[in-house]
Design a protein around this motif. Structure first.
Motif, PDB file in Angstrom:
ATOM      1  N   UNK A  13     146.587 137.585 100.282  1.00  0.00           N
ATOM      2  CA  UNK A  13     146.573 138.269  98.997  1.00  0.00           C
ATOM      3  C   UNK A  13     146.821 139.771  99.116  1.00  0.00           C
ATOM      4  N   UNK A  14     146.347 140.392 100.179  1.00  0.00           N
ATOM      5  CA  UNK A  14     146.514 141.833 100.314  1.00  0.00           C
ATOM      6  C   UNK A  14     147.891 142.246 100.816  1.00  0.00           C
ATOM      7  N   UNK A  15     148.627 141.335 101.442  1.00  0.00           N
ATOM      8  CA  UNK A  15     149.876 141.710 102.100  1.00  0.00           C
ATOM      9  C   UNK A  15     151.114 141.030 101.531  1.00  0.00           C
ATOM     10  N   UNK A  16     151.157 140.844 100.220  1.00  0.00           N
ATOM     11  CA  UNK A  16     152.376 140.306  99.649  1.00  0.00           C
ATOM     12  C   UNK A  16     152.809 141.159  98.467  1.00  0.00           C
ATOM     13  N   UNK A  17     154.085 141.042  98.123  1.00  0.00           N
ATOM     14  CA  UNK A  17     154.616 141.760  96.978  1.00  0.00           C
ATOM     15  C   UNK A  17     155.129 140.751  95.958  1.00  0.00           C
ATOM     16  N   UNK A  18     155.142 141.171  94.718  1.00  0.00           N
ATOM     17  CA  UNK A  18     155.634 140.333  93.623  1.00  0.00           C
ATOM     18  C   UNK A  18     156.691 141.130  92.886  1.00  0.00           C
ATOM     19  N   UNK A  19     157.841 140.491  92.635  1.00  0.00           N
ATOM     20  CA  UNK A  19     158.944 141.167  91.950  1.00  0.00           C
ATOM     21  C   UNK A  19     159.406 140.330  90.774  1.00  0.00           C
ATOM     22  N   UNK A  20     159.890 140.997  89.746  1.00  0.00           N
ATOM     23  CA  UNK A  20     160.456 140.322  88.573  1.00  0.00           C
ATOM     24  C   UNK A  20     161.922 140.710  88.468  1.00  0.00           C
ATOM     25  N   UNK A  21     162.769 139.722  88.181  1.00  0.00           N
ATOM     26  CA  UNK A  21     164.204 140.010  88.037  1.00  0.00           C
ATOM     27  C   UNK A  21     164.498 140.718  86.717  1.00  0.00           C
ATOM     28  N   UNK A  22     163.561 140.653  85.768  1.00  0.00           N
ATOM     29  CA  UNK A  22     163.772 141.291  84.479  1.00  0.00           C
ATOM     30  C   UNK A  22     162.430 141.819  83.965  1.00  0.00           C
ATOM     31  N   UNK A  23     162.164 143.094  84.228  1.00  0.00           N
ATOM     32  CA  UNK A  23     160.869 143.675  83.854  1.00  0.00           C
ATOM     33  C   UNK A  23     160.735 143.887  82.352  1.00  0.00           C
ATOM     34  N   UNK A  24     161.833 143.811  81.602  1.00  0.00           N
ATOM     35  CA  UNK A  24     161.717 143.846  80.144  1.00  0.00           C
ATOM     36  C   UNK A  24     161.049 142.567  79.639  1.00  0.00           C
ATOM     37  N   UNK A  25     161.261 141.455  80.332  1.00  0.00           N
ATOM     38  CA  UNK A  25     160.679 140.156  79.946  1.00  0.00           C
ATOM     39  C   UNK A  25     159.299 139.990  80.568  1.00  0.00           C
ATOM     40  N   UNK A  26     159.204 140.111  81.890  1.00  0.00           N
ATOM     41  CA  UNK A  26     157.931 139.990  82.606  1.00  0.00           C
ATOM     42  C   UNK A  26     157.798 141.188  83.539  1.00  0.00           C
ATOM     43  N   UNK A  27     156.810 142.027  83.264  1.00  0.00           N
ATOM     44  CA  UNK A  27     156.574 143.180  84.124  1.00  0.00           C
ATOM     45  C   UNK A  27     155.420 142.867  85.074  1.00  0.00           C
TER      46      UNK A  27
END
Length: 194
Positions: A13-27
């Protein structure tokens, strides 16, 4: 494929990143997803050399869902009726939250038609399974920080007039929590008719 989201790996949990392809939809802020408006985005989770991506769809109205009652109304309004190869199906969706704030789990119980249980038509079975995936994706997109458990259910009494012989059956059971993601609870159950 949409089912890729269910093949979750274990992440630190401490060592992962989360990215969204469209931050207008899901930030994303501090590894927490927020549905902003209707649309779709690909969410990618990365840890060292591992990565996993899945699509999330935000449906109209999701940002205003703040309770189990709101979610139940939303799911019934958007998912209770759907078309299958065998015709229209109508479902009753019940949403119940249990537990304390930190350990609260929201249960999504979907009553399914008797023909779903008896059907051997693989296309119909796939329609039912995919509809549960749509329901789970909508719930998760609406309340991404909630813990969920969902399933199709069917229950009744063998002798309804005297309320004896209660029976209960379920299929396509799943769970979701923000740390571990989505998973089928019982692998044999997700393919009961497959």
């Amino acid at each position: 494929a949409a089912s890729d989201v269910y093949k979750r790996q274990s992440y630190d949990y401490d060592n992962f990143t989360v990215e969204s392809s469209n931050t207008d939809i899901i930030s994303i802020s501090n590894k927490t997803l927020k549905a902003n408006k209707e649309g779709s985005a690909t969410i990618t989770i990365r840890e060292c050399s591992k990565s996993e991506s899945f699509d999330l769809k935000v449906l109209a109205g999701n940002p205003n869902i703040n309770s189990a009652t709101d979610l139940q109304n939303y799911l019934n309004n958007n998912f209770a009726k759907f078309d299958t190869v065998l015709g229209k199906s109508e479902l009753k969706i019940q949403v119940i939250s249990l537990g304390t704030d930190e350990n609260e789990t929201t249960f999504i119980k979907v009553e399914y038609p008797a023909r779903a249980y008896k059907s051997t038509d693989s296309t119909y079975v796939n329609d039912i399974r995919n509809h549960m995936i749509d329901i789970s994706n909508a719930a998760i997109a609406a309340m991404p920080n909630a813990k969920f458990q969902g399933e199709y259910i069917r229950s009744g009494y063998k002798y309804p007039n005297i309320k004896e012989g209660f029976w209960y059956d379920s299929m396509y059971e799943w769970s979701y929590d923000p740390t571990n993601g989505f998973k089928w609870i019982n692998d044999s159950n997700k393919g009961r008719f497959e």
